[in-house]
Scaffold this motif. Structure first.
Motif, mmCIF file in Angstrom:
data_model
loop_
_atom_site.group_PDB
_atom_site.id
_atom_site.type_symbol
_atom_site.label_atom_id
_atom_site.label_comp_id
_atom_site.label_asym_id
_atom_site.label_seq_id
_atom_site.Cartn_x
_atom_site.Cartn_y
_atom_site.Cartn_z
ATOM 1 N N VAL A 68 8.481 9.618 2.902
ATOM 2 C CA VAL A 68 9.339 8.713 2.279
ATOM 3 C C VAL A 68 9.585 7.409 3.232
ATOM 4 O O VAL A 68 9.691 7.624 4.451
ATOM 5 N N VAL A 69 9.313 6.341 2.900
ATOM 6 C CA VAL A 69 9.638 5.026 3.335
ATOM 7 C C VAL A 69 10.729 4.169 2.804
ATOM 8 O O VAL A 69 10.964 4.023 1.396
ATOM 9 N N ASP A 114 0.868 -1.149 0.273
ATOM 10 C CA ASP A 114 -0.116 0.076 0.025
ATOM 11 C C ASP A 114 0.918 1.141 -0.037
ATOM 12 O O ASP A 114 0.716 2.121 0.796
ATOM 13 N N LEU A 115 1.700 1.216 -0.993
ATOM 14 C CA LEU A 115 2.781 2.449 -1.107
ATOM 15 C C LEU A 115 2.778 2.844 -2.394
ATOM 16 O O LEU A 115 2.334 2.263 -3.272
ATOM 17 N N ILE A 116 3.412 4.197 -2.664
ATOM 18 C CA ILE A 116 3.348 4.689 -4.056
ATOM 19 C C ILE A 116 4.879 4.989 -4.386
ATOM 20 O O ILE A 116 5.473 5.508 -3.730
ATOM 21 N N TRP A 117 5.236 4.145 -5.468
ATOM 22 C CA TRP A 117 6.724 4.486 -5.765
ATOM 23 C C TRP A 117 6.849 5.422 -7.264
ATOM 24 O O TRP A 117 6.160 5.734 -7.905
ATOM 25 N N ASP A 175 13.184 -4.908 1.267
ATOM 26 C CA ASP A 175 12.966 -6.049 0.445
ATOM 27 C C ASP A 175 12.494 -5.907 -0.859
ATOM 28 O O ASP A 175 11.856 -6.675 -1.730
ATOM 29 N N ALA A 176 12.389 -4.481 -1.308
ATOM 30 C CA ALA A 176 11.687 -4.248 -2.543
ATOM 31 C C ALA A 176 12.675 -4.288 -3.744
ATOM 32 O O ALA A 176 13.872 -4.065 -3.354
#
Length: 275
Positions: free
Chosen positions: A93-94, A71-74, A98-99
């Motif tokens: 910013v997160v 549930d994040l935006i890249w 593991d991405a």
């Protein structure tokens, strides 16, 4: 519309939604359909997110990637295919250990990795954020497309486009490549009175995952060099970047004033209106 640029090419590949008709009210209609699955409080929050997106004050924006798993935006570069930054729904910013550092367009599955390519996708991301399932979102989308053809004010012919296509279609090869299903695409083209001008309809194209494959197949099928082919669309990731990568030209329907890449093969226009 830049007629001179268009007519330099022998074969033109047109997107359908957001390209061959005008207006944005259908996006709002889609949001209203999605909101029907939420509580009153959640509907207010949905509106807050959507209005912030429209104002450019939200991490969800055209050209971003929605990470459905987290549930994040890249932020994503369509040329290097690098994932450069992740943000949460507070626009913070997160750091994600593991991405992947890169993701190819062919890896988009529209569930875990979803390209926000045009106005249909911000409501999708918001709906996912509130827990609406992918199947339910798809059903809402299908309902919206049916309503667009049945209700007034949601599907508007582009002024002058029909007459312009009438004037060029006998001397140019015109193709539609769309993510809509075949039945829906045929219905829309018939409603817009544009169906007779296209020699080929590629439906359920699953752009941008298979855009390059579709374009390469067209080049082979029509035995034509890429520099003689033009891709026309409103979605930079779906229709524009893949075309440029293959050596084709591109016409991007956008209100952007600056090209994302310095390339003479790319032209920016706000509309295909011939008036």
């Amino acid at each position: 519309m830049d007629k001179q640029f268009l007519e330099q090419h022998d074969l033109m590949i047109f997107d359908l939604d957001g390209t061959l008709y005008e207006g944005t009210e259908h996006f709002k209609l889609h949001t209203e359909n999605l909101k029907g699955y939420l509580s009153a409080d959640e509907q207010l929050q949905f509106d807050e997110h959507y209005n912030a997106i429209l104002a450019g004050n939200h991490p969800v924006q055209i050209g971003k990637i929605y990470d459905g798993k987290r549930d994040l935006i890249w932020t994503w570069d369509p040329f290097t295919e690098e994932l450069t930054e992740a943000r949460d729904w507070n626009n913070d910013v997160v750091k994600i250990d593991d991405a992947p550092s890169k993701i190819k367009a062919s890896d988009f599955d529209f569930i875990n990795w979803v390209p926000i390519g045009d106005g249909w996708w911000p409501p999708y991301a918001i709906a996912r954020h509130f827990g609406i399932t992918v199947d339910t979102i798809q059903a809402s989308y299908n309902k919206t497309k049916e309503q667009m053809a049945e209700l007034d004010g949601f599907l508007n012919q582009t002024p002058g486009l029909k007459d312009y296509l009438e004037s060029i279609y006998k001397d140019h090869t015109l193709i539609v490549c769309t993510n809509s299903d075949e039945e829906d695409a045929k219905r829309l083209l018939e409603f817009l009175e544009l169906d007779k001008y296209f020699v080929e309809l590629i439906s359920w194209a699953r752009k941008p995952v298979y855009t390059k494959q579709h374009f390469e197949d067209i080049l082979d099928r029509h035995n034509i060099k890429p520099e003689r082919v033009l891709s026309v669309g409103d979605n930079f990731m779906n229709e524009i970047a893949p075309a440029l990568q293959l050596g084709m030209s591109a016409m991007w329907l956008t209100d952007a004033k600056v090209k994302p890449v310095d390339d003479d093969r790319l032209v920016l226009v706000e509309t295909l209106s011939d008036q």
